[in-house]
Design a protein around this motif. Structure first.
Motif, short mmCIF file in Angstrom:
data_model
loop_
_atom_site.label_atom_id
_atom_site.label_comp_id
_atom_site.label_asym_id
_atom_site.label_seq_id
_atom_site.Cartn_x
_atom_site.Cartn_y
_atom_site.Cartn_z
N PRO A 147 -8.56 9.47 -11.12
CA PRO A 147 -7.36 8.71 -9.68
C PRO A 147 -8.41 6.54 -10.10
O PRO A 147 -8.85 6.57 -10.56
CB PRO A 147 -9.29 8.92 -8.48
N VAL A 148 -7.15 6.59 -9.26
CA VAL A 148 -6.57 4.93 -9.46
C VAL A 148 -6.99 4.01 -8.05
O VAL A 148 -6.25 4.65 -6.88
CB VAL A 148 -5.22 4.46 -9.93
N SER A 149 -8.22 3.83 -7.70
CA SER A 149 -8.12 2.75 -6.27
C SER A 149 -7.13 1.61 -6.21
O SER A 149 -6.59 1.13 -7.39
CB SER A 149 -9.09 2.35 -6.33
N PRO A 150 -7.37 1.18 -5.37
CA PRO A 150 -6.33 0.01 -4.94
C PRO A 150 -6.47 -1.68 -6.04
O PRO A 150 -5.64 -1.87 -6.61
CB PRO A 150 -6.50 -0.57 -4.19
N GLN A 151 -7.25 -1.54 -5.87
CA GLN A 151 -7.72 -2.77 -7.30
C GLN A 151 -7.30 -2.10 -7.96
O GLN A 151 -7.77 -2.97 -9.00
CB GLN A 151 -9.64 -3.03 -6.88
N HIS A 152 -8.06 -1.10 -9.17
CA HIS A 152 -7.42 -0.68 -10.08
C HIS A 152 -6.06 -0.99 -10.47
O HIS A 152 -5.93 -1.05 -11.32
CB HIS A 152 -7.96 0.39 -10.40
#
Length: 361
Positions: free
Chosen positions: A349-354
């Motif tokens: 999963p990709v967070s917004p910051q990532h």
């Protein structure tokens, strides 16, 4: 070198020339087809201007050029059409290889991934808004002209959705505040060429943001008329369980303003203690202990004080995913062409910051 993959000249596909090159196009609606047919008919007509004495007759080539220009303007101004990209995923590569030339940018990823549809999904709404907020804070100057246009079109849809559905206006207010503050700073530094595009366009966008802020400020919540069971009719233990499921302190405060009973439950010290323990490590809140007048720890003030020093955990119903095997970024429900034997083990999963960090060079 042999051409690997499906031949771009294969029958059944339509290609449209854009500023970025030739793009494969999906089947358009009948209304758009009729518009194209009308534009094609223009090229076979004779256009006469001026008075009878000074008649100027345009030849067929001039008419064809005018028709093509109208088609190009139509595709450019049609902000709802993202038909150039049938695949809702993007290969993330930061350097040139023998197979791929160039690299993937934040603007390209922003255009390719279907954020316009994502904001209609309540599971992804907060995720997209947070992503737009991070872009507004630090990456606005890295967006290309097409990505800027897409960014503000999506932002416009979000504002209209909030005005119609009255869903989470506080979130979009924070986004617009950060965006307007960033634009004010960047517009002052226009002499340094920090913005891509004409300065007048950015000033118009800033005026639009201020208008959106005023509309949200004047937003009135519609009182729902319902003769059935309401939130106040629930027993205390159920209301308490609802409050314990919130991960945002502002949501707890907002719900506590509904009724005196909910206000009493929202001031529970144990509730705020659990919230601090969820978001922050023990070493973190031990450094910022705030005792109350009675000598107890004020966990509510602790929560908001710790927010200034440490980031809180983010929760989203659905996020973008990154395949470590294929280096592809995509929405999980749309999938991607993975060649791994067990694709689920490669997903992350990709967070917004990532997401922002993936495109930093």
């Amino acid at each position: 070198m042999p051409f690997l993959g499906q031949d771009w000249r294969s029958p059944g596909w339509r290609w449209v020339k854009t500023e970025d090159g030739w793009k494969r196009c999906e089947t358009f609606s009948h209304a758009l087809e009729d518009g194209n047919n009308q534009l094609n008919d223009i090229s076979h007509t004779v256009i006469i201007t001026g008075d009878e004495e000074n008649e100027e007759v345009y030849n067929t080539e001039d008419c064809e050029f005018a028709a093509k220009k109208r088609k190009k303007d139509h595709f450019r101004n049609n902000t709802d059409s993202q038909c150039f990209y049938r695949e809702k995923w993007i290969y993330v590569h930061k350097e040139s290889t023998k197979e791929r030339h160039g690299y993937c940018t934040l603007g390209e990823a922003f255009n390719r991934l279907d954020f316009s549809s994502a904001i209609q999904d309540i599971r992804r709404f907060n995720y997209v808004v947070k992503l737009l907020q991070l872009i507004a804070k630090s990456q606005l100057t890295s967006l290309s002209g097409a990505a800027q246009k897409n960014y503000f079109n999506i932002l416009d849809k979000i504002v209209q959705k909030v005005l119609e559905d009255q869903y989470n206006p506080r979130l979009i207010k924070d986004l617009l505040q950060d965006l307007s503050s960033t634009l004010c700073i960047l517009i002052r530094g226009v002499g340094k060429s920090v913005l891509v595009g004409n300065i007048n366009i950015w000033i118009c966008r800033l005026e639009t943001i201020l208008l959106w802020q005023q509309q949200l400020k004047n937003l009135q919540m519609n009182k729902q008329v319902n003769n059935g069971l309401t939130l106040s009719d629930l027993p205390l233990h159920m209301l308490n369980n609802i409050l314990y499921r919130f991960s945002d302190g502002w949501d707890i405060i907002t719900l506590g303003q509904v009724t005196p009973t909910l206000y009493m439950l929202s001031e529970d010290r144990q509730l705020w203690k659990k919230l601090c323990q969820y978001h922050f490590a023990e070493k973190q809140f031990c450094r910022h202990l705030i005792p109350s007048e009675k000598g107890h720890i004020d966990w509510k003030l602790m929560y908001f004080a710790l927010q200034k020093y440490y980031p809180i955990k983010e929760q989203y119903g659905d996020t973008l995913h990154f395949c470590r095997h294929c280096s592809i970024l995509f929405w999980k429900d749309t999938g991607h062409p993975c060649t791994a034997s067990d694709p689920n083990t490669c997903l992350m999963p990709v967070s917004p910051q990532h997401f922002i960090d993936l495109f930093k060079f």
